[in-house]
Enzyme design. Structure first.
Site, PDB file in Angstrom:
ATOM      1  N   HIS A 135       0.811  -1.220   0.000  1.00 31.68           N
ATOM      2  CA  HIS A 135       0.000   0.000   0.000  1.00 31.68           C
ATOM      3  C   HIS A 135       0.847   1.275   0.000  1.00 31.68           C
ATOM      4  O   HIS A 135       1.892   1.359   0.635  1.00 31.68           O
ATOM      5  CB  HIS A 135      -0.929   0.001   1.219  1.00 31.68           C
ATOM      6  CG  HIS A 135      -0.189   0.091   2.535  1.00 31.68           C
ATOM      7  ND1 HIS A 135       0.190   1.282   3.101  1.00 31.68           N
ATOM      8  CD2 HIS A 135       0.240  -0.881   3.370  1.00 31.68           C
ATOM      9  CE1 HIS A 135       0.819   1.056   4.243  1.00 31.68           C
ATOM     10  NE2 HIS A 135       0.858  -0.255   4.429  1.00 31.68           N
ATOM     11  N   HIS A 144      12.754   0.192 -11.990  1.00 25.43           N
ATOM     12  CA  HIS A 144      12.569  -1.229 -12.298  1.00 25.43           C
ATOM     13  C   HIS A 144      12.570  -2.013 -10.994  1.00 25.43           C
ATOM     14  O   HIS A 144      13.554  -1.985 -10.246  1.00 25.43           O
ATOM     15  CB  HIS A 144      13.699  -1.712 -13.206  1.00 25.43           C
ATOM     16  CG  HIS A 144      13.586  -3.136 -13.642  1.00 25.43           C
ATOM     17  ND1 HIS A 144      14.418  -3.676 -14.590  1.00 25.43           N
ATOM     18  CD2 HIS A 144      12.744  -4.146 -13.279  1.00 25.43           C
ATOM     19  CE1 HIS A 144      14.098  -4.962 -14.785  1.00 25.43           C
ATOM     20  NE2 HIS A 144      13.088  -5.254 -13.989  1.00 25.43           N
ATOM     21  N   ILE A 165      16.550  -8.552  -7.950  1.00 24.88           N
ATOM     22  CA  ILE A 165      15.731  -9.740  -7.824  1.00 24.88           C
ATOM     23  C   ILE A 165      15.757 -10.257  -6.381  1.00 24.88           C
ATOM     24  O   ILE A 165      16.800 -10.314  -5.731  1.00 24.88           O
ATOM     25  CB  ILE A 165      16.201 -10.830  -8.811  1.00 24.88           C
ATOM     26  CG1 ILE A 165      15.236 -12.018  -8.843  1.00 24.88           C
ATOM     27  CG2 ILE A 165      17.628 -11.262  -8.537  1.00 24.88           C
ATOM     28  CD1 ILE A 165      15.512 -12.971  -9.996  1.00 24.88           C
TER      29      ILE A 165
END
Length: 215
Positions: A135, A144, A165
């Site tokens: 949120h 990205h 990642i």
């Protein structure tokens, strides 16, 4: 309605975007790429180099920038705007995006992504496979969020920053413009602009050299 999409960049990320666009409902998808390649990937032809972009507008009025480099992708997005292209976002149907979140132009939301209430995703951002955006997060233009990264509430990722990642970002932290968060990092405090951090907890590794001073 014209259901065609021109994808700028025929690399691995571009192919993921193109595949998601077909699943989303685009009927014809093709690439522009500067490399001398013949990429079919079963479905997607390369129509020419990026220099031919402006000449493609009549047949391909909608386009998305889909290169991994954040600064290059954002520059291509602005080139599309200047040339008068439509710049739709591509949201994989398996992504879950709150109706009370906002997604701007030329955004890619990959399979399995979750975006919760109050989140803001700005132009040309990437939310990659399986990332979660909780949120009231703000993902600024050209940023990205890599596959499997998890952002708690009220996180801000500034322009052209890259979250690696499998990273985890504590609620309320801010990732500065152009910064990089290394793979698998746990970020528990703010990260300054143009810094690379990694580890658990994440610590600075190096300052990125950038004579331009901005994204």
């Amino acid at each position: 309605m014209n259901r065609t999409l021109l994808v700028l960049g025929a690399g691995g990320h571009g192919r993921v975007v193109a595949d998601a666009a077909l699943v989303m409902g685009f009927e014809r998808v093709a690439f522009l790429d500067d490399r001398q390649v013949t990429v079919q990937a079963g479905l997607f032809p390369v129509l020419g180099p990026l220099a031919s972009l402006e000449s493609m507008k009549e047949e391909w009025p909608a386009a998305i920038a889909a290169v991994g480099d954040n600064r290059v992708r954002l520059a291509l997005f602005h080139r599309l705007l200047q040339a008068g292209f439509k710049t739709p976002s591509v949201l994989h149907p398996s992504a879950v995006v709150s109706r009370n979140a906002s997604v701007a132009r030329s955004v890619f939301v990959a399979a399995g992504v979750v975006v919760n209430i109050g989140a803001r995703i700005d132009d040309a951002a990437i939310l990659n496979t399986g990332a979660t955006i909780d949120h009231d997060c703000a993902i600024e233009a050209g940023a990205h969020i890599s596959p499997g990264a998890h952002l708690a509430g009220n996180v801000t990722v500034e322009q052209c920053a890259w979250v690696g990642i499998g990273s985890a970002l504590k609620n309320g932290v801010r990732i500065g413009a152009g910064a990089t968060v290394g793979a698998g990092s746990a970020v528990v405090r703010d990260v300054p602009a143009d810094i690379t951090v990694a580890g658990s907890p994440a610590r600075a590794l190096a300052k990125r050299m950038d004579d331009s001073g901005h994204c």
